[in-house]
Design a protein around this motif. Structure first.
Motif, PDB file in Angstrom:
ATOM      1  N   TRP A  30       0.825  -1.206   0.000  1.00 21.51           N
ATOM      2  CA  TRP A  30       0.000   0.000   0.000  1.00 21.51           C
ATOM      3  C   TRP A  30       0.867   1.267   0.000  1.00 21.51           C
ATOM      4  N   ASP A  31       1.981   1.218   0.723  1.00 20.69           N
ATOM      5  CA  ASP A  31       2.861   2.375   0.843  1.00 20.69           C
ATOM      6  C   ASP A  31       3.910   2.471  -0.268  1.00 20.69           C
ATOM      7  N   SER A  32       3.958   1.492  -1.139  1.00 17.96           N
ATOM      8  CA  SER A  32       4.976   1.448  -2.178  1.00 17.96           C
ATOM      9  C   SER A  32       4.758   2.530  -3.238  1.00 17.96           C
ATOM     10  N   ASP A  33       5.859   3.098  -3.705  1.00 14.20           N
ATOM     11  CA  ASP A  33       5.790   4.084  -4.789  1.00 14.20           C
ATOM     12  C   ASP A  33       5.381   3.433  -6.102  1.00 14.20           C
ATOM     13  N   ARG A  34       5.644   2.140  -6.244  1.00 14.39           N
ATOM     14  CA  ARG A  34       5.310   1.418  -7.483  1.00 14.39           C
ATOM     15  C   ARG A  34       3.840   1.018  -7.547  1.00 14.39           C
ATOM     16  N   ALA A  35       3.103   1.191  -6.454  1.00 11.36           N
ATOM     17  CA  ALA A  35       1.718   0.732  -6.400  1.00 11.36           C
ATOM     18  C   ALA A  35       0.720   1.717  -7.000  1.00 11.36           C
ATOM     19  N   TRP A  36       1.098   2.969  -7.104  1.00  8.61           N
ATOM     20  CA  TRP A  36       0.141   4.000  -7.508  1.00  8.61           C
ATOM     21  C   TRP A  36       0.720   4.872  -8.623  1.00  8.61           C
ATOM     22  N   THR A  37      -0.126   5.244  -9.551  1.00 12.42           N
ATOM     23  CA  THR A  37       0.278   6.195 -10.581  1.00 12.42           C
ATOM     24  C   THR A  37       0.220   7.604  -9.984  1.00 12.42           C
ATOM     25  N   PRO A  38       0.804   8.569 -10.659  1.00 16.00           N
ATOM     26  CA  PRO A  38       0.758   9.941 -10.134  1.00 16.00           C
ATOM     27  C   PRO A  38      -0.661  10.485  -9.919  1.00 16.00           C
ATOM     28  N   ASP A  39      -1.619   9.993 -10.709  1.00 20.87           N
ATOM     29  CA  ASP A  39      -2.996  10.469 -10.520  1.00 20.87           C
ATOM     30  C   ASP A  39      -3.746   9.703  -9.422  1.00 20.87           C
ATOM     31  N   GLY A  40      -3.075   8.735  -8.782  1.00 23.19           N
ATOM     32  CA  GLY A  40      -3.653   8.031  -7.643  1.00 23.19           C
ATOM     33  C   GLY A  40      -4.326   6.707  -7.947  1.00 23.19           C
ATOM     34  N   SER A  41      -4.329   6.272  -9.208  1.00 26.55           N
ATOM     35  CA  SER A  41      -4.943   4.979  -9.522  1.00 26.55           C
ATOM     36  C   SER A  41      -3.925   3.850  -9.337  1.00 26.55           C
ATOM     37  N   PRO A  42      -4.412   2.651  -9.074  1.00 24.00           N
ATOM     38  CA  PRO A  42      -3.482   1.534  -8.846  1.00 24.00           C
ATOM     39  C   PRO A  42      -2.789   1.101 -10.134  1.00 24.00           C
ATOM     40  N   THR A  43      -1.559   0.650  -9.987  1.00 23.36           N
ATOM     41  CA  THR A  43      -0.796   0.142 -11.129  1.00 23.36           C
ATOM     42  C   THR A  43      -1.051  -1.359 -11.284  1.00 23.36           C
ATOM     43  N   ALA A  44      -0.580  -1.918 -12.382  1.00 25.21           N
ATOM     44  CA  ALA A  44      -0.674  -3.364 -12.589  1.00 25.21           C
ATOM     45  C   ALA A  44       0.109  -4.099 -11.498  1.00 25.21           C
ATOM     46  N   TYR A  45       1.225  -3.530 -11.087  1.00 23.95           N
ATOM     47  CA  TYR A  45       2.025  -4.099  -9.989  1.00 23.95           C
ATOM     48  C   TYR A  45       1.161  -4.252  -8.733  1.00 23.95           C
ATOM     49  N   PHE A  46       0.414  -3.217  -8.408  1.00 17.57           N
ATOM     50  CA  PHE A  46      -0.440  -3.264  -7.229  1.00 17.57           C
ATOM     51  C   PHE A  46      -1.523  -4.326  -7.377  1.00 17.57           C
ATOM     52  N   VAL A  47      -2.185  -4.354  -8.506  1.00 19.24           N
ATOM     53  CA  VAL A  47      -3.296  -5.288  -8.715  1.00 19.24           C
ATOM     54  C   VAL A  47      -2.822  -6.735  -8.610  1.00 19.24           C
ATOM     55  N   VAL A  48      -1.727  -7.044  -9.286  1.00 18.89           N
ATOM     56  CA  VAL A  48      -1.205  -8.417  -9.259  1.00 18.89           C
ATOM     57  C   VAL A  48      -0.832  -8.820  -7.835  1.00 18.89           C
ATOM     58  N   HIS A  49      -0.156  -7.944  -7.122  1.00 22.68           N
ATOM     59  CA  HIS A  49       0.271  -8.285  -5.772  1.00 22.68           C
ATOM     60  C   HIS A  49      -0.885  -8.263  -4.773  1.00 22.68           C
ATOM     61  N   ALA A  50      -1.896  -7.461  -5.022  1.00 22.63           N
ATOM     62  CA  ALA A  50      -3.083  -7.481  -4.167  1.00 22.63           C
ATOM     63  C   ALA A  50      -3.829  -8.816  -4.322  1.00 22.63           C
ATOM     64  N   VAL A  51      -3.935  -9.306  -5.550  1.00 17.94           N
ATOM     65  CA  VAL A  51      -4.565 -10.614  -5.780  1.00 17.94           C
ATOM     66  C   VAL A  51      -3.754 -11.713  -5.102  1.00 17.94           C
ATOM     67  N   LEU A  52      -2.453 -11.666  -5.243  1.00 14.26           N
ATOM     68  CA  LEU A  52      -1.576 -12.635  -4.578  1.00 14.26           C
ATOM     69  C   LEU A  52      -1.770 -12.600  -3.064  1.00 14.26           C
ATOM     70  N   THR A  53      -1.894 -11.415  -2.505  1.00 16.91           N
ATOM     71  CA  THR A  53      -2.091 -11.266  -1.068  1.00 16.91           C
ATOM     72  C   THR A  53      -3.420 -11.863  -0.628  1.00 16.91           C
ATOM     73  N   VAL A  54      -4.487 -11.580  -1.358  1.00 22.33           N
ATOM     74  CA  VAL A  54      -5.809 -12.104  -0.998  1.00 22.33           C
ATOM     75  C   VAL A  54      -5.820 -13.630  -1.072  1.00 22.33           C
ATOM     76  N   VAL A  55      -5.258 -14.180  -2.131  1.00 23.02           N
ATOM     77  CA  VAL A  55      -5.198 -15.642  -2.266  1.00 23.02           C
ATOM     78  C   VAL A  55      -4.398 -16.244  -1.116  1.00 23.02           C
ATOM     79  N   SER A  56      -3.309 -15.616  -0.746  1.00 25.74           N
ATOM     80  CA  SER A  56      -2.495 -16.119   0.358  1.00 25.74           C
ATOM     81  C   SER A  56      -3.220 -16.044   1.692  1.00 25.74           C
ATOM     82  N   PHE A  57      -4.002 -14.980   1.908  1.00 26.33           N
ATOM     83  CA  PHE A  57      -4.828 -14.897   3.118  1.00 26.33           C
ATOM     84  C   PHE A  57      -5.840 -16.042   3.157  1.00 26.33           C
ATOM     85  N   VAL A  58      -6.480 -16.302   2.042  1.00 29.72           N
ATOM     86  CA  VAL A  58      -7.481 -17.374   1.987  1.00 29.72           C
ATOM     87  C   VAL A  58      -6.833 -18.729   2.253  1.00 29.72           C
ATOM     88  N   LEU A  59      -5.729 -19.013   1.575  1.00 31.05           N
ATOM     89  CA  LEU A  59      -5.055 -20.301   1.780  1.00 31.05           C
ATOM     90  C   LEU A  59      -4.499 -20.433   3.197  1.00 31.05           C
TER      91      LEU A  59
END
Length: 79
Positions: A30-59
């Motif tokens: 969430w705090d990573s500079d690579r997670a957000w574009t300058p206009d504040g929207s999430p990057t592909a890096y953020f989306v991929v790692h957010a999905v990975l995080t959710v799957v890991s929480f579930v497992l």
């Protein structure tokens, strides 16, 4: 299927450890500079790692619950 007490404790510990690790990762993501574009929207890096995080929480939750059930079952048998 029966799990030994040692296996059940391992699964429970893994579930707890997984939550600790992935909560830390989510905060860092969430705090990573690579997670957000300058206009504040999430990057592909953020989306991929957010999905990975959710799957890991579930497992981690599923594995922890299996371990908890195994610990409870083995404590009832030994009592």
């Amino acid at each position: 299927m029966r799990l030994s007490r040692g296996t059940s404790l391992f699964l429970l510990a893994f579930g707890v450890w997984s939550w600790i690790i992935w909560i830390t990762f989510a905060k860092n993501l969430w705090d990573s500079d690579r997670a957000w574009t300058p206009d504040g929207s999430p990057t592909a890096y953020f989306v991929v790692h957010a999905v990975l995080t959710v799957v890991s929480f579930v497992l981690g939750t599923i594995i922890g619950v299996l371990g908890w059930r195994g610990v409870r079952a083995t404590s009832r048998v030994s009592s």
